[in-house]
Each structure stands twice: as C-alpha cells, then as structure tokens.
Design a protein around this motif. Structure first.
Motif, short mmCIF file in Angstrom:
data_model
loop_
_atom_site.label_atom_id
_atom_site.label_comp_id
_atom_site.label_asym_id
_atom_site.label_seq_id
_atom_site.Cartn_x
_atom_site.Cartn_y
_atom_site.Cartn_z
N GLU A 46 -34.93 7.96 67.18
CA GLU A 46 -33.62 7.31 67.30
C GLU A 46 -32.58 8.28 67.87
OE1 GLU A 46 -32.53 5.61 63.56
OE2 GLU A 46 -34.23 4.21 63.55
N LYS A 47 -32.64 9.54 67.46
CA LYS A 47 -31.71 10.54 67.98
C LYS A 47 -31.93 10.74 69.47
CE LYS A 47 -32.65 14.74 68.03
NZ LYS A 47 -32.62 15.53 69.23
N ASP A 48 -33.20 10.84 69.88
CA ASP A 48 -33.51 11.01 71.30
C ASP A 48 -33.03 9.81 72.12
OD1 ASP A 48 -34.62 13.47 70.77
OD2 ASP A 48 -36.69 12.72 70.74
N ASP A 49 -33.23 8.60 71.59
CA ASP A 49 -32.76 7.39 72.27
C ASP A 49 -31.25 7.39 72.41
OD1 ASP A 49 -35.40 6.57 72.41
OD2 ASP A 49 -35.24 5.12 70.75
N MET A 50 -30.56 7.80 71.34
CA MET A 50 -29.10 7.84 71.38
C MET A 50 -28.61 8.88 72.38
SD MET A 50 -26.40 8.52 68.27
CE MET A 50 -27.26 7.38 67.22
N MET A 51 -29.27 10.03 72.42
CA MET A 51 -28.88 11.07 73.38
C MET A 51 -29.09 10.59 74.81
SD MET A 51 -27.67 13.57 71.66
CE MET A 51 -27.62 14.88 72.83
N ALA A 52 -30.17 9.86 75.07
CA ALA A 52 -30.43 9.34 76.41
C ALA A 52 -29.33 8.33 76.80
CB ALA A 52 -31.80 8.69 76.47
N VAL A 56 -26.51 8.64 79.95
CA VAL A 56 -26.28 7.61 80.95
C VAL A 56 -24.80 7.26 81.01
CG1 VAL A 56 -26.71 5.17 81.50
CG2 VAL A 56 -28.60 6.65 80.82
N LEU A 57 -24.14 7.16 79.85
CA LEU A 57 -22.72 6.85 79.82
C LEU A 57 -21.89 7.96 80.47
CD1 LEU A 57 -22.22 5.33 76.26
CD2 LEU A 57 -22.02 4.15 78.45
N VAL A 58 -22.23 9.20 80.20
CA VAL A 58 -21.49 10.33 80.75
C VAL A 58 -21.68 10.41 82.26
CG1 VAL A 58 -21.33 12.86 80.79
CG2 VAL A 58 -21.47 11.65 78.61
N LYS A 59 -22.87 10.19 82.75
CA LYS A 59 -23.14 10.23 84.19
C LYS A 59 -22.48 9.06 84.91
CE LYS A 59 -27.51 12.72 83.96
NZ LYS A 59 -28.94 12.67 84.19
N GLY A 60 -22.29 7.95 84.22
CA GLY A 60 -21.68 6.77 84.83
C GLY A 60 -20.19 6.90 85.04
N LYS A 61 -19.55 7.84 84.38
CA LYS A 61 -18.09 7.99 84.51
C LYS A 61 -17.70 8.81 85.68
CE LYS A 61 -16.71 7.22 79.80
NZ LYS A 61 -15.96 7.71 78.68
#
Length: 61
Positions: A46-52, A56-61
C-alpha cells in the motif's frame, strides 16, 4: 466451557484443572507470526502504491 470448582477439604483449598488444550500453542504462535508478516507485506505494498500515485501527481504539475 471450562469450569473451575473450588472446594474446601480439611482446611485445604483445591480446584479442578483442565490441562487439555484444544490447540497447540506453538502452532498458534506460528499462525500469528504468519499473519503479522502478511499484514506487514500488505502495508508495504500500500505504501508503494501510494508513493507511485504521489509521483504521478507531482509530475503532472
């Protein structure tokens, strides 16, 4: 259900013991250990999924 009967016999207090377990304590300990490992692995996933998702959110900005 276990019943413990207290009796008084010549001034001594006695009781009835039930020493027979319906499970083996070592088997129960191993089962709990395996459940703990499974929980830890699920938390790591779950931690790895959240980090991924955060990446994606950070790269999208």
């Amino acid at each position: 259900m276990n019943v413990i009967a207290n009796t008084i016999d010549n001034g001594a207090i006695g009781y009835q013991r039930n020493d027979s377990c319906t499970f083996h304590p070592i088997d129960k300990l191993l089962q709990l250990h395996e459940e703990k490992i499974a929980l830890y692995e699920r938390m790591l996933k779950e931690k790895d999924d959240m980090m991924a998702r955060l990446e994606v959110l950070v790269k999208g900005k």
